[in-house]
Design a protein around this motif. Sequence first.
Motif, short mmCIF file in Angstrom:
data_model
loop_
_atom_site.label_atom_id
_atom_site.label_comp_id
_atom_site.label_asym_id
_atom_site.label_seq_id
_atom_site.Cartn_x
_atom_site.Cartn_y
_atom_site.Cartn_z
N PRO A 1 7.83 5.19 3.70
CA PRO A 1 6.59 4.74 3.08
C PRO A 1 6.61 5.01 1.58
O PRO A 1 7.18 6.02 1.13
N VAL A 2 5.99 4.13 0.81
CA VAL A 2 5.93 4.29 -0.64
C VAL A 2 5.45 5.69 -1.01
O VAL A 2 6.01 6.33 -1.90
N LYS A 3 4.45 6.21 -0.28
CA LYS A 3 3.87 7.52 -0.61
C LYS A 3 4.87 8.67 -0.45
O LYS A 3 4.66 9.75 -0.99
N ASP A 4 5.96 8.45 0.27
CA ASP A 4 6.99 9.47 0.45
C ASP A 4 8.21 9.26 -0.45
O ASP A 4 9.20 9.99 -0.34
N SER B 1 0.85 -1.19 0.00
CA SER B 1 0.00 0.00 0.00
C SER B 1 0.89 1.24 0.00
O SER B 1 2.12 1.13 0.04
N SER B 2 0.27 2.40 -0.01
CA SER B 2 1.06 3.64 0.00
C SER B 2 1.82 3.80 1.31
O SER B 2 2.79 4.54 1.38
N ASP B 3 1.40 3.07 2.36
CA ASP B 3 2.08 3.14 3.66
C ASP B 3 3.15 2.06 3.85
O ASP B 3 3.87 2.08 4.85
N THR B 4 3.24 1.13 2.91
CA THR B 4 4.25 0.07 3.00
C THR B 4 5.65 0.68 2.97
O THR B 4 5.92 1.58 2.18
N LEU B 5 6.53 0.18 3.84
CA LEU B 5 7.91 0.68 3.84
C LEU B 5 8.65 0.20 2.59
O LEU B 5 8.59 -0.98 2.23
N PHE B 6 9.34 1.13 1.98
CA PHE B 6 10.08 0.90 0.74
C PHE B 6 11.55 1.19 0.99
O PHE B 6 11.89 2.16 1.67
N PHE B 7 12.43 0.35 0.45
CA PHE B 7 13.87 0.58 0.55
C PHE B 7 14.28 1.50 -0.60
O PHE B 7 14.37 1.08 -1.75
N ASN B 8 14.50 2.75 -0.26
CA ASN B 8 14.84 3.79 -1.21
C ASN B 8 16.36 3.77 -1.44
O ASN B 8 17.10 4.54 -0.84
#
Length: 170
Positions: free
Chosen positions: A155-158, A132-139
Amino acid sequence: MNFEYKHLLPGDFNDNSRVWIYQASRLFTISEALQIEDILNDLVKNWKAHGTPVKGYANLFFGQFIILMADETATGVSGCSIDSSVRIIQQIEKQFGVEMFNWQNLAFVVKDKVQVIPRQQFSYALENNFISSDTLFFNNVVATKKELENNWMIPVKDSWLKTKIKSAVH
């Protein structure tokens, strides 16, 4: 899995220290991780720029991400010193049969584990509530120690993926 990592980063490195993140296509086994730790320790011990030792740091995080850091307040890193570190990552790729340079693989924290999905499946994963947009993403595009501390797991949304959320949902 405990995703706290900031305490593992060297406290004596400048916030602007350069960072490179290499994401493996799979989780390393314990045995592989121990071997990789030795390889990374050798890299840091022998890392030089024009014959001058580089103040470097290298570690394997969450069994899947190799993070290299160079504090350039001591010695600037150049093409040759960066190339030498890339050769080590290529050696790890070959030795352990993993991809470390496939930027099309995206990593997320799903059900308390690192999950890697191909970039072309991102929309599908969103639409089917795998992420989801709140799922943590490894940037993994962070470039400095400060960015690593504040913007690596977000978070994906950020993240830069936020533009893809709207198109996946509509």
